[in-house]
Design a protein around this motif. Sequence first.
Motif, PDB file in Angstrom:
ATOM      1  N   VAL A 194       0.896  -1.043  -0.044  1.00 52.74           N
ATOM      2  CA  VAL A 194       0.096  -0.027  -0.035  1.00 52.74           C
ATOM      3  C   VAL A 194       0.784   1.288   0.103  1.00 52.74           C
ATOM      4  CG1 VAL A 194      -1.838   1.281   1.329  1.00 52.74           C
ATOM      5  CG2 VAL A 194      -1.813  -1.139   1.362  1.00 52.74           C
ATOM      6  N   ARG A 195       0.593   2.101  -0.939  1.00 47.23           N
ATOM      7  CA  ARG A 195       1.329   3.435  -1.041  1.00 47.23           C
ATOM      8  C   ARG A 195       0.741   4.424   0.098  1.00 47.23           C
ATOM      9  NH1 ARG A 195       2.199   4.647  -7.158  1.00 47.23           N
ATOM     10  NH2 ARG A 195       4.125   5.654  -6.759  1.00 47.23           N
ATOM     11  N   GLN A 196       1.588   5.197   0.665  1.00 45.92           N
ATOM     12  CA  GLN A 196       1.329   6.282   1.370  1.00 45.92           C
ATOM     13  C   GLN A 196       0.240   6.136   2.428  1.00 45.92           C
ATOM     14  OE1 GLN A 196       3.228   9.279   1.385  1.00 45.92           O
ATOM     15  NE2 GLN A 196       4.490   7.846   0.101  1.00 45.92           N
ATOM     16  N   ARG A 197       0.214   4.881   3.138  1.00 46.95           N
ATOM     17  CA  ARG A 197      -0.813   4.377   4.086  1.00 46.95           C
ATOM     18  C   ARG A 197      -0.805   5.261   5.354  1.00 46.95           C
ATOM     19  NH1 ARG A 197      -4.088   0.168   6.086  1.00 46.95           N
ATOM     20  NH2 ARG A 197      -4.554   0.864   8.103  1.00 46.95           N
TER      21      ARG A 197
ATOM     22  N   VAL B  62      -0.519   6.027   9.106  1.00 50.40           N
ATOM     23  CA  VAL B  62      -0.691   5.347  10.337  1.00 50.40           C
ATOM     24  C   VAL B  62      -0.397   6.245  11.157  1.00 50.40           C
ATOM     25  CG1 VAL B  62       1.032   3.802  11.560  1.00 50.40           C
ATOM     26  CG2 VAL B  62       0.803   3.727   9.150  1.00 50.40           C
TER      27      VAL B  62
ATOM     28  N   THR C  67       0.414  11.976  12.012  1.00 49.28           N
ATOM     29  CA  THR C  67       0.148  10.680  10.930  1.00 49.28           C
ATOM     30  C   THR C  67       1.178  10.513  10.381  1.00 49.28           C
ATOM     31  OG1 THR C  67      -2.222  11.051  11.070  1.00 49.28           O
ATOM     32  CG2 THR C  67      -1.523   9.542   9.561  1.00 49.28           C
TER      33      THR C  67
ATOM     34  N   HIS D 234       3.052   8.551   6.947  1.00 49.60           N
ATOM     35  CA  HIS D 234       2.600   8.067   5.836  1.00 49.60           C
ATOM     36  C   HIS D 234       3.779   7.492   5.161  1.00 49.60           C
ATOM     37  CE1 HIS D 234      -0.298  11.299   6.365  1.00 49.60           C
ATOM     38  NE2 HIS D 234      -1.121  10.450   5.726  1.00 49.60           N
TER      39      HIS D 234
ATOM     40  N   ALA E 149       3.572  -0.035   2.406  1.00 50.51           N
ATOM     41  CA  ALA E 149       3.327  -0.682   3.697  1.00 50.51           C
ATOM     42  C   ALA E 149       2.597  -1.770   3.356  1.00 50.51           C
ATOM     43  CB  ALA E 149       2.624   0.284   4.543  1.00 50.51           C
TER      44      ALA E 149
ATOM     45  N   PRO F 107       0.138  -3.033   5.966  1.00 53.07           N
ATOM     46  CA  PRO F 107      -0.459  -2.888   7.333  1.00 53.07           C
ATOM     47  C   PRO F 107      -0.735  -4.002   8.155  1.00 53.07           C
ATOM     48  CG  PRO F 107      -1.524  -1.406   5.837  1.00 53.07           C
ATOM     49  CD  PRO F 107      -0.704  -2.454   5.011  1.00 53.07           C
TER      50      PRO F 107
ATOM     51  N   GLN G  80       2.058  -4.745   9.884  1.00 57.70           N
ATOM     52  CA  GLN G  80       2.901  -3.328  10.596  1.00 57.70           C
ATOM     53  C   GLN G  80       4.202  -3.223   9.919  1.00 57.70           C
ATOM     54  OE1 GLN G  80       1.990  -4.026  14.839  1.00 57.70           O
ATOM     55  NE2 GLN G  80       0.395  -2.390  14.606  1.00 57.70           N
TER      56      GLN G  80
ATOM     57  N   ALA H 248       6.713  -1.470   6.989  1.00 59.23           N
ATOM     58  CA  ALA H 248       6.793  -0.287   5.934  1.00 59.23           C
ATOM     59  C   ALA H 248       8.244  -0.292   5.191  1.00 59.23           C
ATOM     60  CB  ALA H 248       6.286   1.088   6.598  1.00 59.23           C
TER      61      ALA H 248
ATOM     62  N   TRP I 139       5.590  -1.125  14.736  1.00 64.12           N
ATOM     63  CA  TRP I 139       5.735  -1.299  13.258  1.00 64.12           C
ATOM     64  C   TRP I 139       7.338  -1.282  13.183  1.00 64.12           C
ATOM     65  CZ3 TRP I 139       2.937  -0.248   8.734  1.00 64.12           C
ATOM     66  CH2 TRP I 139       1.790  -0.215   8.893  1.00 64.12           C
TER      67      TRP I 139
END
Length: 103
Positions: A11-14, A16, A23, A25, A29, A31, A34, A36, A66
């Motif tokens: 996933v891009r720019q998730r 968190v 937050t 990004h 990632a 998720p 956890q 990245a 993470w």
Amino acid sequence: ARQRAGVPTLVRQRAVPVPGGWTAHPDLALPHIQWAIEIDHVHWHGGRVSVQRDKQRDRELHCIGWQIDRVTDTDVDRHLRATVRQLVAIYHRRCEDFARRVA
């Protein structure tokens, strides 16, 4: 190649959420475990302030469980196969460690 390695789509720019009300990004990632991956480029991550901010952010994400792994633009541009091989190995290890941690 991704499917052969058994790695799901990253996933891009998730977003968190991090304690303290901000937050993060991460660039890429997974998720559900956890994990990245940050891709550092000397232009965006080369100055002292940027490097210090990145390290602090990594520690804060680590505090909430993470794992952050960093690669450089050179790793991607010049050593892509070796970098992908390493990241796939890290992914499989993270899955094992994460499963033990949540069990």
